[in-house]
Motif scaffolding. Structure first.
Motif, short mmCIF file in Angstrom:
data_model
loop_
_atom_site.label_atom_id
_atom_site.label_comp_id
_atom_site.label_asym_id
_atom_site.label_seq_id
_atom_site.Cartn_x
_atom_site.Cartn_y
_atom_site.Cartn_z
N ARG A 6 -9.78 141.95 -37.47
CA ARG A 6 -9.26 140.61 -37.73
C ARG A 6 -9.27 139.83 -36.42
NH1 ARG A 6 -4.14 143.09 -40.35
NH2 ARG A 6 -5.00 143.96 -42.25
N ARG A 7 -10.36 139.14 -36.15
CA ARG A 7 -10.56 138.47 -34.86
C ARG A 7 -9.49 137.42 -34.54
NH1 ARG A 7 -13.62 141.26 -31.48
NH2 ARG A 7 -15.60 141.84 -32.35
N PRO A 8 -9.17 136.52 -35.47
CA PRO A 8 -8.18 135.49 -35.12
C PRO A 8 -6.80 136.10 -34.81
CG PRO A 8 -9.36 134.85 -37.08
CD PRO A 8 -9.76 136.25 -36.78
N GLN A 9 -6.42 137.12 -35.55
CA GLN A 9 -5.13 137.76 -35.31
C GLN A 9 -5.14 138.50 -33.97
OE1 GLN A 9 -3.95 140.49 -38.37
NE2 GLN A 9 -1.86 140.66 -37.62
N VAL A 10 -6.26 139.13 -33.63
CA VAL A 10 -6.38 139.82 -32.35
C VAL A 10 -6.23 138.83 -31.20
CG1 VAL A 10 -8.01 141.06 -30.87
CG2 VAL A 10 -7.78 141.72 -33.24
N ARG A 11 -6.90 137.69 -31.32
CA ARG A 11 -6.81 136.67 -30.28
C ARG A 11 -5.37 136.19 -30.08
NH1 ARG A 11 -10.82 132.05 -31.62
NH2 ARG A 11 -10.69 133.41 -33.37
N TYR A 12 -4.68 135.93 -31.20
CA TYR A 12 -3.29 135.48 -31.13
C TYR A 12 -2.40 136.54 -30.50
CZ TYR A 12 1.44 134.54 -32.75
OH TYR A 12 2.79 134.35 -32.80
N LEU A 13 -2.58 137.79 -30.90
CA LEU A 13 -1.72 138.86 -30.38
C LEU A 13 -1.98 139.11 -28.90
CD1 LEU A 13 -1.75 141.27 -33.43
CD2 LEU A 13 0.18 139.95 -32.58
N PHE A 14 -3.23 138.97 -28.44
CA PHE A 14 -3.50 139.11 -27.01
C PHE A 14 -2.79 138.02 -26.22
CE2 PHE A 14 -7.41 141.86 -27.61
CZ PHE A 14 -6.88 142.93 -26.91
N ASP A 15 -2.82 136.80 -26.74
CA ASP A 15 -2.12 135.70 -26.06
C ASP A 15 -0.62 135.97 -26.00
OD1 ASP A 15 -4.45 134.34 -25.64
OD2 ASP A 15 -4.22 133.01 -27.38
N ARG A 16 -0.07 136.46 -27.09
CA ARG A 16 1.36 136.75 -27.14
C ARG A 16 1.73 137.89 -26.19
NH1 ARG A 16 4.89 137.86 -32.58
NH2 ARG A 16 6.88 137.95 -31.52
N ALA A 17 0.88 138.92 -26.15
CA ALA A 17 1.13 140.04 -25.26
C ALA A 17 1.05 139.60 -23.81
CB ALA A 17 0.13 141.16 -25.54
N ASP A 18 0.10 138.75 -23.48
CA ASP A 18 -0.02 138.24 -22.11
C ASP A 18 1.22 137.45 -21.71
OD1 ASP A 18 -2.49 139.41 -21.70
OD2 ASP A 18 -3.62 137.61 -22.27
N ALA A 19 1.74 136.65 -22.63
CA ALA A 19 2.94 135.87 -22.34
C ALA A 19 4.13 136.80 -22.09
CB ALA A 19 3.24 134.91 -23.49
N LEU A 20 4.25 137.86 -22.88
CA LEU A 20 5.35 138.79 -22.69
C LEU A 20 5.21 139.57 -21.39
CD1 LEU A 20 5.75 140.13 -26.33
CD2 LEU A 20 7.49 138.95 -25.01
N VAL A 21 4.00 139.95 -21.04
CA VAL A 21 3.77 140.69 -19.80
C VAL A 21 4.10 139.81 -18.59
CG1 VAL A 21 1.95 141.68 -18.35
CG2 VAL A 21 2.14 142.36 -20.72
N LYS A 22 3.74 138.54 -18.66
CA LYS A 22 4.04 137.63 -17.55
C LYS A 22 5.53 137.37 -17.41
CE LYS A 22 -0.39 135.27 -17.64
NZ LYS A 22 -1.10 134.05 -18.03
N ALA A 23 6.27 137.46 -18.53
CA ALA A 23 7.70 137.19 -18.51
C ALA A 23 8.50 138.37 -17.97
CB ALA A 23 8.19 136.83 -19.91
N LEU A 24 7.89 139.54 -17.91
CA LEU A 24 8.58 140.74 -17.45
C LEU A 24 8.14 141.11 -16.04
CD1 LEU A 24 8.31 142.79 -20.72
CD2 LEU A 24 10.43 142.11 -19.65
N PRO A 25 8.99 141.86 -15.30
CA PRO A 25 8.58 142.31 -13.96
C PRO A 25 7.41 143.28 -14.04
CG PRO A 25 10.94 142.70 -14.34
CD PRO A 25 10.37 142.18 -15.60
N ALA A 26 6.56 143.27 -13.02
CA ALA A 26 5.32 144.06 -13.03
C ALA A 26 5.60 145.56 -13.02
CB ALA A 26 4.46 143.69 -11.83
N ASP A 27 6.70 145.99 -12.37
CA ASP A 27 6.95 147.43 -12.30
C ASP A 27 7.37 148.01 -13.65
OD1 ASP A 27 9.31 145.96 -12.16
OD2 ASP A 27 10.39 147.56 -11.10
#
Length: 133
Positions: free
Chosen positions: A27-48
């Motif tokens: 499901r390409r559109p859902q994958v694209r959306y979830l990658f964007d959401r995951a990137d936003a969550l990763v950026k909001a959390l500390p790297a360690d």
């Protein structure tokens, strides 16, 4: 997006699970959306705290065929050129000329029926009082 760190970590785990399912189902559109959401969550959390999740996301990027990009390539085929034709014949100079468009005949308006002078009683319609008539 959750406000607390614990909620963000939990949401990131859920997004990664949903990504696996969406990639397997292609499901390409859902994958694209979830990658964007995951990137936003990763950026909001500390790297360690997100090293393991980052590794999982890079593996999922490779598995989905995006190659580390957030948006996958379009799967649409390019349109064929209008000049390219199937078959062995090449168009001749005479066939490439377009015929001139013929003049479209102007439609003749239909005559309106003449009804003549008609008397409309305004008193019957209620526009004036009956005393004036």
């Amino acid at each position: 997006m959750p406000k607390k760190r614990k909620g963000k970590l939990k949401a990131l785990g859920e997004v990664i699970e949903a990504l696996r399912i969406a990639i397997n189902a292609k499901r390409r559109p859902q994958v694209r959306y979830l990658f964007d959401r995951a990137d936003a969550l990763v950026k909001a959390l500390p790297a360690d705290l997100t090293t393991e999740q980052r590794e999982q996301l890079t593996r999922l990027h490779k598995k989905s065929g995006t190659g580390g990009k957030a948006t996958p390539q379009s799967t649409k085929k390019p349109k064929p050129k209008p000049g390219a034709r199937s078959g062995g014949k090449k168009p001749t100079a005479a066939s490439s000329k377009r015929p001139k468009p013929q003049a479209v005949p102007v439609p003749v308006p239909v005559p309106v029926r003449e009804l003549g002078d008609r008397y409309i009683s305004r008193t019957v319609l209620g526009y004036t009082s009956r005393d004036e008539a």
